[in-house]
Design an enzyme around this catalytic site. Structure first.
Site, PDB file in Angstrom:
ATOM      1  N   CYS A 163       7.470  -9.952  -6.796  1.00 20.32           N
ATOM      2  CA  CYS A 163       8.430 -10.422  -5.790  1.00 20.32           C
ATOM      3  C   CYS A 163       8.672  -9.437  -4.641  1.00 20.32           C
ATOM      4  O   CYS A 163       8.675  -9.839  -3.472  1.00 20.32           O
ATOM      5  CB  CYS A 163       9.760 -10.757  -6.462  1.00 20.32           C
ATOM      6  SG  CYS A 163       9.632 -12.130  -7.618  1.00 20.32           S
ATOM      7  N   ARG A 198       3.718   4.632  -5.842  1.00 19.02           N
ATOM      8  CA  ARG A 198       2.579   3.974  -6.486  1.00 19.02           C
ATOM      9  C   ARG A 198       2.979   3.438  -7.853  1.00 19.02           C
ATOM     10  O   ARG A 198       2.198   3.472  -8.812  1.00 19.02           O
ATOM     11  CB  ARG A 198       1.385   4.927  -6.593  1.00 19.02           C
ATOM     12  CG  ARG A 198       0.039   4.162  -6.677  1.00 19.02           C
ATOM     13  CD  ARG A 198      -1.176   5.084  -6.796  1.00 19.02           C
ATOM     14  NE  ARG A 198      -1.244   6.022  -5.695  1.00 19.02           N
ATOM     15  CZ  ARG A 198      -1.304   7.351  -5.839  1.00 19.02           C
ATOM     16  NH1 ARG A 198      -1.311   7.885  -7.052  1.00 19.02           N
ATOM     17  NH2 ARG A 198      -1.356   8.127  -4.783  1.00 19.02           N
ATOM     18  N   SER A 199       4.195   2.931  -7.954  1.00 20.32           N
ATOM     19  CA  SER A 199       4.637   2.345  -9.216  1.00 20.32           C
ATOM     20  C   SER A 199       3.870   1.054  -9.469  1.00 20.32           C
ATOM     21  O   SER A 199       3.352   0.422  -8.545  1.00 20.32           O
ATOM     22  CB  SER A 199       6.137   2.050  -9.178  1.00 20.32           C
ATOM     23  OG  SER A 199       6.404   0.948  -8.323  1.00 20.32           O
ATOM     24  N   ASP A 221       1.841   9.224  -3.673  1.00 26.59           N
ATOM     25  CA  ASP A 221       2.763   9.398  -4.795  1.00 26.59           C
ATOM     26  C   ASP A 221       3.096  10.879  -4.920  1.00 26.59           C
ATOM     27  O   ASP A 221       2.733  11.674  -4.050  1.00 26.59           O
ATOM     28  CB  ASP A 221       2.147   8.836  -6.076  1.00 26.59           C
ATOM     29  CG  ASP A 221       3.205   8.297  -7.038  1.00 26.59           C
ATOM     30  OD1 ASP A 221       4.273   7.888  -6.579  1.00 26.59           O
ATOM     31  OD2 ASP A 221       2.934   8.278  -8.250  1.00 26.59           O
TER      32      ASP A 221
END
Length: 364
Positions: A163, A198-199, A221
């Site tokens: 989302c 960069r999750s 990151d």
């Protein structure tokens, strides 16, 4: 216009703050029209599971509940103990009254799982693809990274996408950063983006989505920077700095979950779009809008994310609603798609083998 904290006279020429409401509005109207077209049938239902004490997650749940009520959708928040979450998820996967499931992360953070990876990774893969409104389980992640956009052979049923990354894409489309003159899938050709995070929930998916649309994406990151291109991850050239990447970027996405992190506003290119997806302000808004001409800045994306959540729920209901109601979740549709994926993968492997052989043998 949303207050920026900067007097109109102090704004750099052409700079402005973009409201999340203005981007979310047409998508919410689209959802309302779709609900009205149900003509008295029960609207799709989303159940959110909250198993942490995170105030930001609770705020997001509150926003979600209000938006769903206003737009005619059903939403239920269930607060559970973290150790009960897997069990209640399994029950929700089987419940024919539930069309969508979401989990408010983090629950366990990076706590390792008996099954490998982290416990939160395991939970993401526990949600049924029929009901994964966040598009975060392995099924949809695999589709996203392979740039597979549909769940059926007829290309009539689109995949659910994460989302917040999807909210970023729709914001960029709304701001006409995407070039509509180019074919679908190439409308970011020639654009450079920087994603600071960069999750697996936000940073990596949004970098991949931008790259799949043709952009060159610098993914930054804590201890590394890589370049995402369509279907590829490359190491940056030796000596290239984060500052250099940011200065080249047409789009800057900020998602660092820390109050102490601040990107230097002076690095941002003129006429760039800056979107802050973190709970914290990752850049000095006043300095950015006062110093950088033509910059468009969105400081909070939450309301667009909720609109994408609604949209994903309607999509899952369209794709699988009848199967869910009839409890036919042995997933013939998904089986067909998984078969198709295997065929694609075999074709790719075969193609790579031929290319490798050609390089070795000198034959084309």
């Amino acid at each position: 216009m949303q207050p920026t904290g900067v007097a109109e006279s102090d704004l750099a020429p052409g700079s402005r703050k973009v409201l999340a409401d203005e981007v979310a509005k047409p998508f919410r109207q689209e959802v309302r029209h779709a609900v009205a077209a149900l003509d008295g049938q029960l609207a799709p239902k989303l159940v959110g599971f909250l198993a942490n004490g995170d105030p930001a997650a609770k705020k997001y749940a509150t926003w979600t509940g209000k938006a769903f009520e206003a737009d005619g959708l059903r939403f239920e928040l269930r607060q559970v103990e973290e150790l009960e979450l897997e069990q209640v998820l399994e029950a929700a996967n089987r419940d024919p009254d539930i069309d969508g499931i979401m989990i408010y992360y983090p629950v366990f953070g990076q706590r390792p799982s008996f099954h490998g990876g982290s416990q939160d990774d395991y939970l993401r893969d526990t949600v049924s693809p029929y009901k994964d409104v966040e598009g975060l389980n392995h099924y949809y992640r695999s589709a996203l990274y392979r740039n597979r956009r549909f769940v059926d052979k007829a290309s009539a049923k689109k995949c659910a996408l994460p989302c917040t990354p999807l909210a970023v894409i729709k914001t960029l489309e709304s701001l006409e950063v995407y070039n509509k003159e180019l074919p679908l899938g190439n409308r970011m050709e020639g654009k450079v983006a920087v994603v600071v995070n960069r999750s697996e929930v936000v940073g990596r998916p949004v970098a991949a989505m931008l790259a799949n649309d043709g952009a060159t994406v610098y993914s930054i990151d804590v201890d590394s920077m890589y370049i995402f291109r369509r279907g590829r991850l490359d190491v940056c050239p030796a000596g290239m700095s984060i500052e250099e990447a940011v200065r080249s970027a047409d789009i800057v996405i900020l998602g660092v979950p820390s109050e102490s992190y601040k990107l230097d506003a002076s690095l941002v290119k003129e006429n760039a779009v800056v979107i802050n997806v973190s709970t914290y302000k990752n850049i000095d808004e006043k300095a950015l809008l006062a110093q950088r001409p033509g910059v468009r800045y969105m400081g909070q994306i939450g309301k667009v994310t909720v609109a994408m959540l609604e949209r994903n729920l309607m999509r899952l209901s369209h794709n699988f609603g009848q199967d869910v109601k009839e409890e036919k979740m042995d997933t013939q549709a998904l089986h067909d798609y998984q078969t198709l994926q295997i065929v694609h993968i075999c074709q790719e492997w075969s193609s790579m083998d031929v290319q490798a052989y050609s390089q070795v043998s000198g034959q084309g």
